[in-house]
Scaffold this active site. Structure first.
Site, PDB file in Angstrom:
ATOM      1  CD  GLU A  45       9.773 -36.990   5.098  1.00  0.00           C
ATOM      2  OE1 GLU A  45      10.182 -38.061   5.499  1.00  0.00           O
ATOM      3  OE2 GLU A  45       8.548 -37.357   4.552  1.00  0.00           O
ATOM      4  CE  LYS A 118       9.859 -40.372   8.568  1.00  0.00           C
ATOM      5  NZ  LYS A 118       9.613 -40.568   7.330  1.00  0.00           N
ATOM      6  CB  CYS A 155       6.667 -38.260   6.958  1.00  0.00           C
ATOM      7  SG  CYS A 155       5.488 -38.758   5.741  1.00  0.00           S
TER       8      CYS A 155
END
Length: 289
Positions: A45, A118, A155
């Site tokens: 990331e 995200k 993540c």
């Protein structure tokens, strides 16, 4: 039964303040993974720079770049085309007044297939992401690449079983999670690495498909004692959730593992976990929060 082989590659490395050097390291490791036969290669990331979310500093907004015409994406699209590999590219995205933690999916011919933003944004000491990122508005994404149908979470997304299951129901055959996670400034003795790995291995096992996670390494300083030591431990799990390749906590590493997607697809179909789902009983998933 015809085979459909794919080799996953995962890279982990330390990121410094020199963005150009970080990109050079990423490209070097992508080339190393391709040299080992990898068809789909996962970088960590926000690999272009340090993990800047350790605290709230307005100057870091200058690091964000638009999706269209993004030079980092263009560089790695050219690398993907040259090597014939699928390459998700994590980047800090500016979209008008909003900012996102995003991944551009690049196919093996260098075509940029689309964008995932995200969905789940964490907030806590050392991980102040709500200051920087708007929650993603793309929904979960699955891309039909040259080497299989790939779903990507970023993540914090990896802690949510709904994310993995949604991508599986959308047809994913492989799950990928670029990551930046390490020590917790309020309690440096707390080691979340085993929990982190077990959760994602559960996604692989529950959805019966290979999964890869790439994490960074190294200690990155921050004001107010919020230094974070990233614990690496990037890994690849098989369709039962077993780890088949794992990096150390502190060494630059390239991992690979090979899977037959026809075999894993047959395993998923015959096991019955998707056949026996009861969506009419899952209304509680919408009823809380």
């Amino acid at each position: 039964m015809a085979k459909r082989m794919v080799t996953l590659g995962v890279a982990q490395f330390a990121c410094g303040d020199d963005h150009a050097a970080n990109a050079d390291t990423a490209e070097r490791l992508v080339r190393e993974a391709a040299g080992k036969g990898a068809n789909i290669i996962l970088l960590q990331e926000l690999f272009h720079g340090p993990y800047f979310c350790k605290d709230e500093r307005p100057e870091f907004f200058r690091w964000a770049k638009p999706f269209a015409g993004n030079p980092l994406i263009a560089r790695f699209a050219a690398v993907a085309r040259e090597l014939g590999v699928v390459l998700p590219v994590s980047f800090f995205e500016q979209a008008g007044p909003a900012h996102f933690n995003s991944v551009a999916m690049v196919d093996a011919d260098g075509m940029v297939m689309g964008l995932y933003r995200k969905s789940h944004i964490p907030q806590g000491p050392g991980y102040e992401e709500k200051y920087y990122f708007t929650p993603g508005d793309t929904g979960f994404k699955v891309w039909e690449t040259a080497f299989g149908k790939v779903g990507i979470g970023i993540c914090w997304d990896q802690w949510f079983p709904e994310c993995a299951r949604a991508m599986a129901l959308m047809g994913a055959e492989i799950l990928l999670y670029p990551t930046a996670i390490g020590s917790e400034p309020p309690d440096p003795t707390w080691d979340s690495q085993p929990h982190w790995e077990r959760v994602m291995c559960g996604h692989a096992g529950a959805n019966m498909m290979p999964l890869a996670a790439s994490n960074r390494i190294g200690t990155e300083p921050a004001p107010a004692g919020r230094d974070v030591t990233f614990y690496g431990s990037s890994f690849i799990a098989d369709e039962t959730g077993a780890v088949v390749a794992r990096a150390s906590r502190d060494a630059e590493t390239v991992l690979t593992a090979t899977f037959d997607l026809e075999k894993t697809d047959l395993f998923r179909r015959t096991w019955g976990a998707f056949r026996d789902r009861r969506p009419e009983l899952y209304g509680a998933l919408k009823g809380f929060g």
